[in-house]
Design a protein around this motif. Structure first.
Motif, PDB file in Angstrom:
ATOM      1  N   SER A  28      11.815 -14.348   3.266  1.00 45.51           N
ATOM      2  CA  SER A  28      11.694 -13.021   2.793  1.00 45.51           C
ATOM      3  C   SER A  28      11.050 -12.942   1.304  1.00 45.51           C
ATOM      4  O   SER A  28      10.340 -11.674   1.288  1.00 45.51           O
ATOM      5  CB  SER A  28      13.478 -12.883   2.371  1.00 45.51           C
ATOM      6  OG  SER A  28      14.109 -12.879   3.645  1.00 45.51           O
ATOM      7  N   GLU A  29      11.078 -13.665   0.501  1.00 45.63           N
ATOM      8  CA  GLU A  29      10.219 -13.800  -0.683  1.00 45.63           C
ATOM      9  C   GLU A  29       8.972 -13.669  -0.604  1.00 45.63           C
ATOM     10  O   GLU A  29       7.983 -12.916  -0.997  1.00 45.63           O
ATOM     11  CB  GLU A  29      10.576 -14.938  -1.664  1.00 45.63           C
ATOM     12  CG  GLU A  29      12.100 -14.849  -2.062  1.00 45.63           C
ATOM     13  CD  GLU A  29      12.473 -15.897  -3.125  1.00 45.63           C
ATOM     14  OE1 GLU A  29      11.678 -16.912  -3.160  1.00 45.63           O
ATOM     15  OE2 GLU A  29      13.767 -15.838  -3.262  1.00 45.63           O
TER      16      GLU A  29
ATOM     17  N   THR B 267       2.713  -8.692   0.094  1.00 44.61           N
ATOM     18  CA  THR B 267       2.240  -7.503  -0.697  1.00 44.61           C
ATOM     19  C   THR B 267       1.110  -7.629  -1.623  1.00 44.61           C
ATOM     20  O   THR B 267       0.164  -6.636  -1.650  1.00 44.61           O
ATOM     21  CB  THR B 267       3.568  -6.899  -1.617  1.00 44.61           C
ATOM     22  OG1 THR B 267       4.648  -6.899  -0.740  1.00 44.61           O
ATOM     23  CG2 THR B 267       2.918  -5.735  -2.400  1.00 44.61           C
TER      24      THR B 267
ATOM     25  N   ASP C 294       7.919 -10.109   0.576  1.00 44.80           N
ATOM     26  CA  ASP C 294       8.138  -9.073  -0.675  1.00 44.80           C
ATOM     27  C   ASP C 294       7.003  -9.457  -1.756  1.00 44.80           C
ATOM     28  O   ASP C 294       6.669  -8.234  -2.208  1.00 44.80           O
ATOM     29  CB  ASP C 294       9.508  -9.373  -1.114  1.00 44.80           C
ATOM     30  CG  ASP C 294      10.756  -8.808  -0.460  1.00 44.80           C
ATOM     31  OD1 ASP C 294      10.409  -8.224   0.546  1.00 44.80           O
ATOM     32  OD2 ASP C 294      11.744  -9.517  -0.560  1.00 44.80           O
ATOM     33  N   ASN C 295       6.553 -10.653  -1.840  1.00 42.94           N
ATOM     34  CA  ASN C 295       5.366 -10.907  -2.885  1.00 42.94           C
ATOM     35  C   ASN C 295       4.203 -11.170  -2.531  1.00 42.94           C
ATOM     36  O   ASN C 295       3.433 -10.505  -2.646  1.00 42.94           O
ATOM     37  CB  ASN C 295       6.226 -12.096  -3.628  1.00 42.94           C
ATOM     38  CG  ASN C 295       7.610 -11.670  -4.466  1.00 42.94           C
ATOM     39  OD1 ASN C 295       7.820 -10.621  -4.777  1.00 42.94           O
ATOM     40  ND2 ASN C 295       8.467 -12.722  -4.405  1.00 42.94           N
TER      41      ASN C 295
END
Length: 280
Positions: free
Chosen positions: A89-90, A97, A93-94
């Protein structure tokens, strides 16, 4: 003990001497002491052996219980399945992106999404192949044919390693996973064909993809990453990207499952649409 006669003029008396046992009896006492000491030493060895055997049998029983059993998790393991799900998930998100932002200068949105999704799925496929292809047969060959070079000679048609030993090997591989991930990354990067689009953001994204997918495949049983879906939007498996709809236009990010056919660990991301058509 012996008797000694003492005498004075007109008077005699007898006393007992306490000078110790005769040689024969003394030898028997010494022999008995040695026997007791030897017996105690043997008992200590036997107790030590029994304790070792209990520990061995306990380890085997524990291995059989945990072997290929996703319902038992080591809560002290920083890379257990729930933690890997958090890392995935990280990553989205990071690093995803950041890489997306770097690629926007020369690619359209959908192409970027497919490009980054494919990097993750190819990393997963390569890690899966490395971790599973004749894995135990190779280990067995190293044990039984130590003089052969790695990769040479004929592999046996199956492993004879016992299940409890296989589990211990898998546990050790999982323990050492982060120590080998850089070598895995070098091998996989050469197969991704991303040179024309390579930049700092994409490079970091690839590194994270390899690390996380390697941690996935060394679990026992391995975690399953899936970017496939029916044409209908299944909200139990995917969450919307930027558009809602009863159908799926395309998958943005894969879903993660605890094992093949197992429960969902983290939802994927998909673009919804109204019209029914085959997603890409």
């Amino acid at each position: 003990m012996g008797n000694i006669i003492h005498g004075f003029p007109g008077f005699q008396y007898i006393t007992n001497s306490d000078s110790g046992p005769p040689p024969t009896k003394k030898r028997k006492l010494e022999d008995g002491s040695s026997s007791i000491g030897g017996s105690m030493y043997e008992k200590d060895l036997e107790i030590h052996h029994l304790n070792s055997e209990i520990k061995r049998l306990s380890a085997i029983a524990s291995s059989k219980l945990r072997n290929n059993n996703p319902n038992i998790a080591d809560l002290s393991d920083a890379n257990r399945p729930t933690k890997i799900a958090e890392k995935l998930s990280e990553l989205y998100d990071n690093q995803w992106t950041d890489a997306f932002g770097d690629l926007e200068k020369g690619m359209n949105e959908r192409d970027i999404i497919h490009f980054l999704r494919d990097i993750l799925m190819k990393s997963y496929a390569e890690c899966k192949a490395i971790s599973s292809d004749n894995y135990f047969e190779k280990i067995q060959r190293c044990i039984e044919c130590p003089l052969q070079f790695a990769g040479s000679g004929q592999l046996k048609t199956g492993s004879v390693l016992p299940d409890y030993l296989k589990h211990q090997i898998k546990e050790f591989r999982k323990f050492r996973a982060m120590h080998v991930v850089k070598d895995i990354e070098k091998a996989i990067k050469g197969k991704l064909n991303t040179h024309s689009k390579m930049n700092a953001g994409v490079d970091r994204f690839i590194s994270s993809c390899v690390e996380i997918t390697w941690l996935m495949v060394v679990q026992d049983p391995p975690l399953v990453l899936s970017a496939t879906s029916s044409s209908k939007f299944d909200s139990k498996i995917f969450r919307e990207y930027t558009k809602r709809g009863p159908n799926i236009d395309y998958v943005v990010w894969p879903a993660l499952f605890l094992h093949e056919g197992g429960p969902l660990l983290v939802k994927g991301v998909a673009q919804g649409c109204v019209q029914h058509h085959r997603y890409r």
